[in-house]
Design an enzyme around this catalytic site. Structure first.
Site, PDB file in Angstrom:
ATOM      1  N   LYS A 132       4.369   0.574   9.853  1.00  0.00           N
ATOM      2  CA  LYS A 132       4.621   1.660   8.872  1.00  0.00           C
ATOM      3  C   LYS A 132       3.829   3.020  10.004  1.00  0.00           C
ATOM      4  O   LYS A 132       4.337   4.005   9.509  1.00  0.00           O
ATOM      5  CB  LYS A 132       3.783   1.538   7.843  1.00  0.00           C
ATOM      6  CG  LYS A 132       4.612   0.947   6.450  1.00  0.00           C
ATOM      7  CD  LYS A 132       4.249   1.312   5.212  1.00  0.00           C
ATOM      8  CE  LYS A 132       3.048   0.139   4.987  1.00  0.00           C
ATOM      9  NZ  LYS A 132       2.492   0.140   3.774  1.00  0.00           N
ATOM     10  N   ARG A 135       5.543 -13.261   9.651  1.00  0.00           N
ATOM     11  CA  ARG A 135       5.989 -11.799   9.291  1.00  0.00           C
ATOM     12  C   ARG A 135       7.261 -11.628  10.049  1.00  0.00           C
ATOM     13  O   ARG A 135       7.619 -12.223  10.985  1.00  0.00           O
ATOM     14  CB  ARG A 135       5.041 -10.554   9.627  1.00  0.00           C
ATOM     15  CG  ARG A 135       4.737 -10.451  11.067  1.00  0.00           C
ATOM     16  CD  ARG A 135       3.316  -9.424  11.023  1.00  0.00           C
ATOM     17  NE  ARG A 135       3.937  -7.925  10.879  1.00  0.00           N
ATOM     18  CZ  ARG A 135       3.162  -7.347  10.111  1.00  0.00           C
ATOM     19  NH1 ARG A 135       2.143  -7.723   9.190  1.00  0.00           N
ATOM     20  NH2 ARG A 135       3.766  -6.086   9.452  1.00  0.00           N
ATOM     21  N   GLU A 166       1.001  -1.092  -0.057  1.00  0.00           N
ATOM     22  CA  GLU A 166      -0.017  -0.118  -0.010  1.00  0.00           C
ATOM     23  C   GLU A 166       1.035   1.237  -0.013  1.00  0.00           C
ATOM     24  O   GLU A 166       1.798   1.241   0.873  1.00  0.00           O
ATOM     25  CB  GLU A 166      -0.900   0.098   1.258  1.00  0.00           C
ATOM     26  CG  GLU A 166      -1.924   0.897   1.269  1.00  0.00           C
ATOM     27  CD  GLU A 166      -3.002   1.005   2.439  1.00  0.00           C
ATOM     28  OE1 GLU A 166      -2.976   0.084   3.430  1.00  0.00           O
ATOM     29  OE2 GLU A 166      -3.503   1.922   2.559  1.00  0.00           O
TER      30      GLU A 166
HETATM   31  P1  ATP Z   1       1.874  -1.978   7.863  1.00  0.00           P
HETATM   32  O1  ATP Z   1       0.952  -2.966   8.801  1.00  0.00           O
HETATM   33  O2  ATP Z   1       2.845  -1.728   8.667  1.00  0.00           O
HETATM   34  O3  ATP Z   1       1.219  -0.791   7.454  1.00  0.00           O
HETATM   35  P2  ATP Z   1       1.365  -3.592   5.754  1.00  0.00           P
HETATM   36  O4  ATP Z   1       1.569  -5.272   5.942  1.00  0.00           O
HETATM   37  O5  ATP Z   1       0.173  -3.083   5.784  1.00  0.00           O
HETATM   38  O6  ATP Z   1       2.490  -3.090   6.910  1.00  0.00           O
HETATM   39  P3  ATP Z   1       1.738  -3.550   3.078  1.00  0.00           P
HETATM   40  O7  ATP Z   1       2.106  -2.304   2.199  1.00  0.00           O
HETATM   41  O8  ATP Z   1       0.429  -3.701   3.066  1.00  0.00           O
HETATM   42  O9  ATP Z   1       2.202  -3.165   4.471  1.00  0.00           O
HETATM   43  O10 ATP Z   1       2.748  -4.574   2.652  1.00  0.00           O
HETATM   44  C1  ATP Z   1       2.870  -5.137   1.401  1.00  0.00           C
HETATM   45  C2  ATP Z   1       3.341  -6.363   1.455  1.00  0.00           C
HETATM   46  O11 ATP Z   1       4.418  -6.784   2.575  1.00  0.00           O
HETATM   47  C3  ATP Z   1       2.201  -7.375   2.113  1.00  0.00           C
HETATM   48  O12 ATP Z   1       2.077  -8.426   1.378  1.00  0.00           O
HETATM   49  C4  ATP Z   1       2.689  -7.714   3.672  1.00  0.00           C
HETATM   50  O13 ATP Z   1       2.129  -8.983   3.758  1.00  0.00           O
HETATM   51  C5  ATP Z   1       4.164  -7.616   3.424  1.00  0.00           C
HETATM   52  N1  ATP Z   1       4.823  -7.283   4.677  1.00  0.00           N
HETATM   53  C6  ATP Z   1       4.418  -6.307   5.326  1.00  0.00           C
HETATM   54  N2  ATP Z   1       5.211  -6.059   6.627  1.00  0.00           N
HETATM   55  C7  ATP Z   1       5.590  -7.357   6.613  1.00  0.00           C
HETATM   56  C8  ATP Z   1       6.738  -8.099   7.357  1.00  0.00           C
HETATM   57  N3  ATP Z   1       6.946  -7.452   8.778  1.00  0.00           N
HETATM   58  N4  ATP Z   1       7.213  -9.037   7.239  1.00  0.00           N
HETATM   59  C9  ATP Z   1       6.959  -9.843   5.989  1.00  0.00           C
HETATM   60  N5  ATP Z   1       6.257  -9.429   5.060  1.00  0.00           N
HETATM   61  C10 ATP Z   1       5.536  -8.210   5.550  1.00  0.00           C
HETATM   62 MG    MG Z   2      -1.357  -4.115   4.539  1.00  0.00          MG
END
Ligand code: ATP
Ligand code: MG
Length: 555
Positions: free
Chosen positions: A275, A265, A36
């Site tokens: 984030k 994760r 995102e």
């Molecule tokens: P946040 O919750 O911090 O905003 P997010 O998971 O919502 O992070 P996205 O931009 O949606 O952020 O993530 C893009 C991809 O990266 C998703 O497929 C997510 O599962 C993966 N991802 C995000 N954080 C992690 C992590 N700590 N370890 C492994 N994969 C991750």
């Molecule tokens: Mg997400």
């Protein structure tokens, strides 16, 4: 079609892919990385990037970069650009054009209409509080919304009105009609669309209704022909919903439709991966920006001197599993150090300088040039020229007026030490200021001891680094420590309270003159000090400490 390459460790996702390919479920695999665009990517995203793009590479499949941009209020083009840059820097490239979920807004709308026509979606006017109340709890079933049994015709008209902007924000949502008694909360008639009068970075003001993640994600996957949709464990329950949508849409209810698989994760000690919280550090100016070298962001690590190869290697080392855990920072640093140990040119930098005057060296201002190896174990990296003369700088910590104990292997008065790549010197005396601080050291050198290796038979164990004073170039050194003082700052009520006040220390010293040409981000080993790289933003000569030479958690 190919088998799992032998050198890659097996994991449950590779097993699934192998089985799917063996059963001819798909001709080839197609993954996606779906960030995102609401912040910069962090090392957790790097794990997901390495997994998704790595699988596509290994299985000769494809991997899309898809911006999951269904929430216009938090998103921005700055993030879109930074994400593209980070993915490429990590060494990956997406298949075809960049995808945006927003490219499919028309299709999402049509699929929502299909569900409405099938009596599987309805416009609901319960307010937020009522919706919460009707949802029930983990122990108690929910109640059906009074709007649940309206006809498809009515819902079609209402949804068109939502799209036309005839309802104010929050007035109603489109919901799936599933099961208000489901033990899985996300199946209790989840929202598909909400009203947002917000400008979108891709679609402008064309829409005032925006789809929810669960609805948009599975359909985007299906439209793009994704075979294996990999996400983190917190989406385990949502898989039911993922399947429900695809099962109920004619275009997608087919054997080769995408399936979702969850992996754990990445969590790293002494930092955090949210984030939202990283945003707060930036907004509150507690760090210099998203690319502050202390941040767990890809751009921060890049600026710190981590190489893409070492981050990929780290992702490989932590592996893929279904067990949530905290990863030790030492694992990341070991991957970074192992890479730099092999690849970083050696050089000398004095971080906390003090001048040494070689009293028996000619006073005519002559400077000699010495060839020194760029890498002690790799002759093919060649040699570099260093200098020696009457005045040099050494590190303050490498001199004691009186040798403090037998183990002390550095310079003291009447104690010899070898200068790396140059001569043996012997301390003679020192000057001090009014406060008793040493200001200048005096020494003599032995002209017969020049050599890069201690092969002259002299029993001088200690070796210290130096730079010749007239050729030395002033440089700033930024020394980093962990950003937080506790292992899991995300767990704290106020994570700002556990920031490490000493996470950045700035020093001014000297480096070898060739380093004025140093390429930003290129790793160097400053002998005996650690690995550094030239900062990629500063106009002056600034070196960021990447990692120490050994695994030591100082303090
Ligand atoms: P946040 O919750 O911090 O905003 P997010 O998971 O919502 O992070 P996205 O931009 O949606 O952020 O993530 C893009 C991809 O990266 C998703 O497929 C997510 O599962 C993966 N991802 C995000 N954080 C992690 C992590 N700590 N370890 C492994 N994969 C991750
Ligand atoms: Mg997400």
């Amino acid at each position: 079609m190919s088998d799992t390459p032998v050198e890659k460790p097996v994991n449950f996702i590779r097993n699934i892919i192998d089985a799917d390919l063996a059963e001819n479920k798909h001709d080839s695999i197609h993954t996606r990385f779906p960030p995102e665009p609401n912040g910069y990517l962090h090392i957790g995203h790097a794990k997901s990037i390495c997994l998704n793009f790595g699988l596509a590479q290994d299985y000769k499949g494809q991997c899309n970069l898809r911006f999951d941009d269904t929430n216009p209020t938090k998103e921005d083009m700055e993030y879109v650009e930074s994400i593209k840059k980070d993915v490429q820097w990590l060494g990956f490239d997406w298949s075809g054009d960049i995808c945006y979920s927003s490219n499919y807004f028309d299709k999402f709308y049509q699929y929502a209409m299909e569900l409405i026509d099938k009596g599987l979606a309805y416009v609901c006017f319960l307010n937020a509080e009522e919706t919460r109340e009707y949802r029930g709890t983990l122990k108690e079933a929910g109640k059906n919304s009074p709007y649940r049994d309206t006809t498809p015709e009515e819902n079609r008209a209402l949804f068109e009105k939502m799209k036309a902007g005839e309802f104010e924000e929050g007035k109603c949502v489109l919901r799936a009609k599933i099961d208000m008694a489901s033990p899985v909360m996300c199946m209790r008639d989840p929202a598909l669309y909400r009203i947002r009068f917000a400008h979108h970075h891709q679609t402008g003001d064309a829409w005032c209704i925006y789809p929810m993640y669960d609805f948009a994600h599975c359909i985007s996957d299906a439209i793009e022909g994704i075979t294996h949709s990999l996400c983190t464990l917190e989406f385990q329950d949502n898989r039911r919903l993922y399947d429900w949508f695809l099962d109920h849409l004619e275009d997608f209810n087919k054997p080769d439709r995408p399936h979702q698989y969850e992996f754990s994760r990445l969590n790293l000690e002494y930092t955090m991966m949210s984030k939202r919280k990283l945003h707060q550090l930036v907004d509150d100016k507690l760090v210099e920006g998203w690319d502050d070298p202390r941040m767990p962001t890809i751009s921060g690590m890049r600026r710190r001197g981590y190489s893409p190869a070492s981050i990929r290697d780290f992702a490989e080392r932590v592996g893929i599993s279904k067990v949530d855990s905290m990863t030790d920072m030492a694992i990341l640093e070991a991957a970074v150090r192992d890479d730099l140990n092999v690849n970083a040119p050696r050089t000398m930098g004095v971080i906390d300088p003090i001048k040494v005057i070689i009293e028996n060296y000619p006073e005519n201002g002559s400077i000699e040039t010495i060839d020194a190896p760029v890498h002690p174990q790799n002759e093919s990296m060649g040699t570099r020229q260093i200098h020696f003369g009457r005045e040099i700088y050494i590190d303050r910590a490498d001199f004691e007026e009186v040798k403090p104990n037998k183990k002390f292997q550095r310079l003291a008065i009447d104690k010899e030490v070898r200068l790396r790549n140059a001569y043996i010197i012997n301390g003679t005396r020192c000057d001090k200021d009014a406060d008793g601080n040493i200001t200048t050291i005096y020494a003599t050198y032995d002209p017969d001891t020049l050599g890069k290796n201690p092969e002259d038979g002299r029993k001088v164990k200690g070796v210290i680094h130096f730079v010749e004073a007239s050729k030395a170039v002033p440089a700033e050194f930024r020394l980093y420590d962990r950003l937080f003082t506790v292992e899991n700052p995300a767990k704290e009520d106020d994570f700002e309270a556990v920031l490490n006040p000493n996470s950045l220390e700035i020093k001014h010293g000297f480096v070898e003159p060739a380093l004025t040409q140093a390429t930003p981000e290129q790793g160097y080993q400053f002998e005996r000090e650690g690995y550094f790289c030239r900062d990629n933003k500063a106009d002056t000569l600034v070196f960021n400490k990447t990692v120490g030479l050994r695994e030591v958690w100082n303090k």
